[in-house]
Write an enzyme that holds these catalytic residues in place. Structure first.
Site, short mmCIF file in Angstrom:
data_model
loop_
_atom_site.label_atom_id
_atom_site.label_comp_id
_atom_site.label_asym_id
_atom_site.label_seq_id
_atom_site.Cartn_x
_atom_site.Cartn_y
_atom_site.Cartn_z
N GLU A 184 0.85 -1.20 0.00
CA GLU A 184 0.00 0.00 0.00
C GLU A 184 0.88 1.24 0.00
O GLU A 184 1.99 1.21 0.53
CB GLU A 184 -0.87 0.03 1.27
CG GLU A 184 -1.81 -1.14 1.39
CD GLU A 184 -2.53 -1.18 2.75
OE1 GLU A 184 -2.42 -0.21 3.53
OE2 GLU A 184 -3.17 -2.20 3.02
N LYS A 210 2.18 4.59 1.45
CA LYS A 210 2.21 5.13 2.81
C LYS A 210 1.86 6.61 2.70
O LYS A 210 2.63 7.42 2.19
CB LYS A 210 3.60 4.95 3.42
CG LYS A 210 3.67 5.39 4.86
CD LYS A 210 4.97 4.92 5.49
CE LYS A 210 5.02 5.18 6.97
NZ LYS A 210 4.81 6.56 7.35
N ASP A 249 1.21 10.32 3.69
CA ASP A 249 1.85 11.18 4.67
C ASP A 249 0.85 12.17 5.26
O ASP A 249 0.83 13.35 4.94
CB ASP A 249 3.01 11.94 4.00
CG ASP A 249 3.92 12.58 5.03
OD1 ASP A 249 3.79 12.26 6.22
OD2 ASP A 249 4.75 13.41 4.63
N ARG A 307 -4.36 9.63 16.96
CA ARG A 307 -3.55 8.52 17.46
C ARG A 307 -3.05 8.81 18.87
O ARG A 307 -3.03 7.94 19.72
CB ARG A 307 -2.38 8.29 16.52
CG ARG A 307 -1.45 7.20 16.99
CD ARG A 307 -0.45 6.85 15.90
NE ARG A 307 0.34 5.73 16.31
CZ ARG A 307 1.39 5.82 17.11
NH1 ARG A 307 1.76 6.98 17.58
NH2 ARG A 307 2.07 4.75 17.46
N TYR A 341 -7.29 2.00 6.11
CA TYR A 341 -6.46 0.85 5.75
C TYR A 341 -6.25 -0.17 6.87
O TYR A 341 -5.49 -1.11 6.72
CB TYR A 341 -5.09 1.32 5.25
CG TYR A 341 -4.42 2.33 6.17
CD1 TYR A 341 -4.02 1.98 7.44
CD2 TYR A 341 -4.23 3.64 5.75
CE1 TYR A 341 -3.43 2.89 8.28
CE2 TYR A 341 -3.64 4.57 6.59
CZ TYR A 341 -3.23 4.18 7.85
OH TYR A 341 -2.67 5.10 8.69
N LYS A 389 10.75 3.33 3.30
CA LYS A 389 10.84 4.78 3.09
C LYS A 389 11.73 5.07 1.88
O LYS A 389 12.87 4.59 1.83
CB LYS A 389 11.46 5.45 4.34
CG LYS A 389 10.62 5.37 5.59
CD LYS A 389 9.55 6.44 5.60
CE LYS A 389 8.80 6.53 6.90
NZ LYS A 389 9.55 7.10 8.00
N CYS A 431 26.46 42.61 14.61
CA CYS A 431 25.14 42.04 14.35
C CYS A 431 24.50 42.77 13.17
O CYS A 431 24.40 44.00 13.19
CB CYS A 431 24.26 42.17 15.60
SG CYS A 431 22.53 41.78 15.26
N CYS A 480 21.33 44.94 14.49
CA CYS A 480 21.41 46.11 15.37
C CYS A 480 22.78 46.77 15.36
O CYS A 480 22.97 47.81 15.99
CB CYS A 480 21.02 45.72 16.80
SG CYS A 480 22.25 44.66 17.60
N CYS A 527 24.83 37.69 18.86
CA CYS A 527 24.73 39.13 19.07
C CYS A 527 24.67 39.34 20.59
O CYS A 527 23.87 38.71 21.27
CB CYS A 527 23.47 39.67 18.41
SG CYS A 527 23.03 41.32 18.98
N CYS A 587 18.73 44.01 21.25
CA CYS A 587 18.67 43.83 19.78
C CYS A 587 17.21 43.63 19.35
O CYS A 587 16.53 42.73 19.84
CB CYS A 587 19.52 42.63 19.37
SG CYS A 587 19.34 42.20 17.63
S1 IVH Z 1 -0.73 0.46 8.73
C1 IVH Z 1 -0.61 -1.88 12.44
N1 IVH Z 1 -0.99 1.49 6.32
O1 IVH Z 1 2.24 5.31 8.83
C2 IVH Z 1 -0.66 -1.10 11.20
N2 IVH Z 1 -0.10 2.87 8.04
O2 IVH Z 1 4.72 4.68 10.25
C3 IVH Z 1 -0.48 0.34 11.41
N3 IVH Z 1 0.40 5.16 7.33
O3 IVH Z 1 0.92 5.40 12.08
C4 IVH Z 1 -0.41 1.21 10.27
N4 IVH Z 1 -0.25 4.93 5.24
O4 IVH Z 1 -0.21 6.86 10.28
C5 IVH Z 1 -0.59 1.70 7.58
N5 IVH Z 1 -1.30 2.26 4.16
C6 IVH Z 1 -0.92 2.48 5.42
C7 IVH Z 1 -0.42 3.73 5.85
C8 IVH Z 1 -0.01 3.87 7.18
C9 IVH Z 1 0.24 5.77 6.14
C10 IVH Z 1 0.95 5.80 8.55
C11 IVH Z 1 0.15 5.58 9.80
C12 IVH Z 1 1.09 4.93 10.77
C13 IVH Z 1 2.42 5.30 10.22
C14 IVH Z 1 3.45 4.27 10.62
#
Ligand code: IVH
Length: 687
Positions: A128, A130, A132, A151, A242, A330, A424, A427, A442, A447
């Site tokens: 999946e 990830k 952000d 959370r 998810y 990552k 500085c 000032c 400074c 200042c």
């Molecule tokens: S699964 C036990 N799936 O990433 C499973 N997390 O670094 C828990 N996140 O706290 C998370 N996309 O906020 C999962 N497709 C995805 C995600 C995801 C983003 C975030 C989530 C989690 C953090 C962990």
């Protein structure tokens, strides 16, 4: 459009009106799903508006028709967010990280070892994106959204139900059309803001003089933690779901079937997830998305890899805060070349002179970058950065951009070396370096730039969080000499403010209200806002808990400070040093005279000590969570768990199959709870 529902005019009876309202609710819910979840609307905006208006009219004629899951009730009647502690029945875990293909393969090898799998038996995964954003948990009971929480610490979050209800892609009611909805489920996922929404919000804030957000993630967090759900509703937040927490319903056999069930219930799931037959397919997925993810309208920072089979997940279990069956890959930070146009000096609130590279603007990781910190003179020498150089920049952890290295081959010979100023730049005051420090400061206590930075820090989001006082507006107040230090803020009047260009009475009232509201911020924020060297948000929290008041902190000596866990000698010395300066000391006390009353934390924290002094014994089978999870929850709330029942046991939680322990509990007259009663206790938070 209304013809489709047999609308025949004004003379309907009560039951007809109720039926009509229900038909409208269903139709609107369906159109919301098509629009916000599937991104495939089948009705014109005007047609949709007509349905919505009709429902609103019906409801205002007869308020008894209003249901809490009506699409008109996303924004409830003036309900504010409480941000009350919201314990998660099943903790919200985080994920371990992998940074290379090797580490992903090692993850697979570990799983096969743990499960004792044959060499030719591949493990099936779900890959999946990830996302952000920030994780949220939404609880549905009998299909209705009843609670939503952030959370937080993973075991206890903050209740943000009124805000979450305004997120249009989060249904207020689960659909039963394809698959019966479970009687109870905590659905988990990510709240996010698209690049477009982020840009729109920042442009709006810029115009109104409020401070802007550094990235979509921060903007999403800020939007979700608004006191007023009306503001959240205007922010265009979205969700992708998810994962699940507590669950009572037909068992879901795999991660993929969870995603499919979510889709069937009308929950929004990311369309790019994929079942991978083996780790090789996972690696292909990761490579495929390395570049492609940049074409998405929202930020992603990696790929989450999950073992598909539920039974395998259960066999693997979790270690400390993360499951063994999932990992987050990552992507490496994106690196881009650009030119150093100039090196300028920024004066910080402690007087530190920080050289900053002014760069030819470039896009890195989705945002435009035009500055990068060079930290100090030693760092410039070490990297040998010169004005005119071509450099490689990256955003480390998606935050402050940094210069990785100079591209020496690109030098023409016209580059100029940077020399630190002897006075500085703000000032003209003397500058100096403390022994053993790389930083030049400074030395002028008066200042103006130091004062400006100090004030910005004071009002900032992590500090006193005074809304509507973004950089520009604060500058105006300082330029008009209305404000010199934080205490001046609390003396501002309506007359002062309306004299500022482009500040009407409405805005002025808003600014005064925001300042007023900040008088009762938590003590930790107040301590942070003072801008003591080395005292970040976390240290400020520790200090607030240990001292309970500003006066006590002012009077603390180095020894007692350094005796506190997590506070070292350097921080202790910095705190004593800060308050030894009469200007700082007086300011902290003067603020109190002006009605600033920071609120001390409860000691002990009442929400997290719900089970203080209580001993639990679990016996029989639990359904909503595993026994270790239940025990961890008890511990997180200050209680103890034991494996045997005695007269000292306070509660025995008994599930199906409980045997001798249950009998002993009866004999000793220990309180016996069913699992559902235990869950209800977890949900109860002290007022
Ligand atoms: S699964 C036990 N799936 O990433 C499973 N997390 O670094 C828990 N996140 O706290 C998370 N996309 O906020 C999962 N497709 C995805 C995600 C995801 C983003 C975030 C989530 C989690 C953090 C962990």
């Amino acid at each position: 459009m209304s013809d489709a529902f047999g609308d025949d005019g004004l003379t309907r009876g009560t039951s007809e009106r109720a039926a009509r309202a229900e038909a409208l609710r269903r139709a609107i819910r369906e159109h919301d799903h098509r629009y916000y979840v599937l991104a495939a609307p089948t009705i014109s905006d005007a047609g949709y508006d007509a349905l919505f208006r009709e429902l609103k009219d019906l409801e205002s004629e007869d308020p008894s028709l209003i249901t809490s899951d009506s699409p008109t009730q996303r924004l409830g009647p003036n309900i504010e967010n409480s941000f009350a502690p919201a314990p998660h029945i099943v903790p919200m875990l985080s994920l371990d990280n992998a940074f290379s293909e090797g580490e992903i393969r090692e993850f697979d090898a570990r799983i096969r070892r743990t499960l004792n799998l044959a060499a030719d038996m591949p493990v099936e995964y779900v890959a999946e994106l990830k996302i952000d954003g920030l994780s949220i948990s939404a609880t549905y009971e009998q299909g209705a959204l009843v609670r939503a929480a952030t959370r937080g610490t993973g075991t206890v979050g903050e209740d943000i139900t009124p805000n979450a209800r305004t997120i249009r892609s989060l249904p207020l009611r689960l659909s039963d059309a394809i698959l019966p909805a479970p009687s109870r489920i905590e659905v988990r996922g990510e709240a996010l803001l698209s690049h477009d929404e982020f840009a729109r919000i920042n442009a709006e804030n810029e115009l109104s003089g409020a401070s802007t957000f550094a990235n979509p993630r921060n903007a999403a967090a800020g939007s979700l933690r608004q006191k007023d759900p009306g503001v959240t509703a205007s922010r265009g937040l979205e969700v992708f779901l998810y994962a699940s927490g507590a669950y009572e319903g037909e068992p879901l056999e795999s991660q993929w079937s969870l995603l499919e069930a979510y889709r069937a219930w009308g929950l929004r799931v990311n369309p790019h997830s994929r079942v991978c037959a083996s780790i090789d397919d996972v690696v292909v997925f990761i490579e495929e998305w390395a570049e492609r993810r940049r074409t998405l309208p929202y930020d992603t920072d990696g790929i989450v890899v999950k073992v598909n089979s539920r039974s395998m997940q259960e066999a693997l279990g979790s270690v400390s805060r993360s499951p063994r069956w999932a990992i987050a890959y990552k992507y490496p930070a994106e690196q881009v070349r650009t030119r150093v146009l100039d090196i300028v000096i920024q004066v910080g609130m402690s007087g530190a002179l920080t050289p900053v590279a002014a760069l030819a603007p470039v896009r890195v990781g989705g945002v435009s970058i035009s500055r990068a910190t060079l930290h100090n003179e030693d760092e410039i020498r070490r990297k040998d950065v010169r004005i005119g150089d071509t450099v490689v920049v990256q955003r480390a952890g998606e935050v402050i951009p940094e210069i990785v290295e100079v591209v020496r081959d690109a030098r023409s010979g016209d580059e100029t070396e940077f020399v630190m100023p002897e006075a500085c730049p703000a000032c003209g005051g003397a500058v100096g370096r403390a022994e053993g420090e790389a930083v030049l400061r400074c030395l002028n206590p008066a200042c103006p730039e130091k004062a400006r930075r100090r004030l910005r820090h004071f009002v900032s989001r992590a500090g006193m969080d005074i809304e509507n006082l973004g950089g520009k507006r604060l500058d105006q107040l300082m330029d008009a000499e209305l404000v010199r230090d934080p205490s001046d803020l609390y003396r501002l009047t309506m007359d002062d403010l309306v004299a500022i260009p482009r500040m009407g009475p409405a805005l002025a009232r808003g600014v005064l209200a925001a300042i007023d509201e900040s008088r009762s911020r938590p003590l930790a924020r107040f301590i942070y806002a003072l801008g003591i060297r080395h005292v970040g948000a976390r240290t400020a929290e520790i200090l607030a808990e240990s001292f309970g008041s500003v006066e006590a902190l002012i009077d603390a000596d180095e020894e007692s400070l350094a005796a506190i866990d997590e506070i070292g000698a350097v921080i202790a010395a910095a705190i004593v040093d800060f308050f030894a300066n009469p200007v700082h000391r007086d300011m902290a006390l003067k603020l109190q005279d002006l009605g600033v009353r920071p609120v001390a934390p409860d000691r002990p924290d009442s929400a997290s000590r719900l089970f203080a002094g209580k001993t639990f014994v679990f016996t029989g089978t639990l359904e909503a969570m595993t026994r270790p999870q239940a025990e961890a929850r008890v511990k997180a709330l200050g209680g103890k768990s034991s494996s045997s029942v005695s007269a000292r046991t306070d509660y025995v939680v008994a599930g199906p199959g409980a045997g001798s322990k249950l009998e002993k509990a009866r004999a000793l007259e220990v309180t016996i709870l069913e699992e559902s009663e235990f869950l209800a206790m977890l949900e109860r938070t002290p007022s």
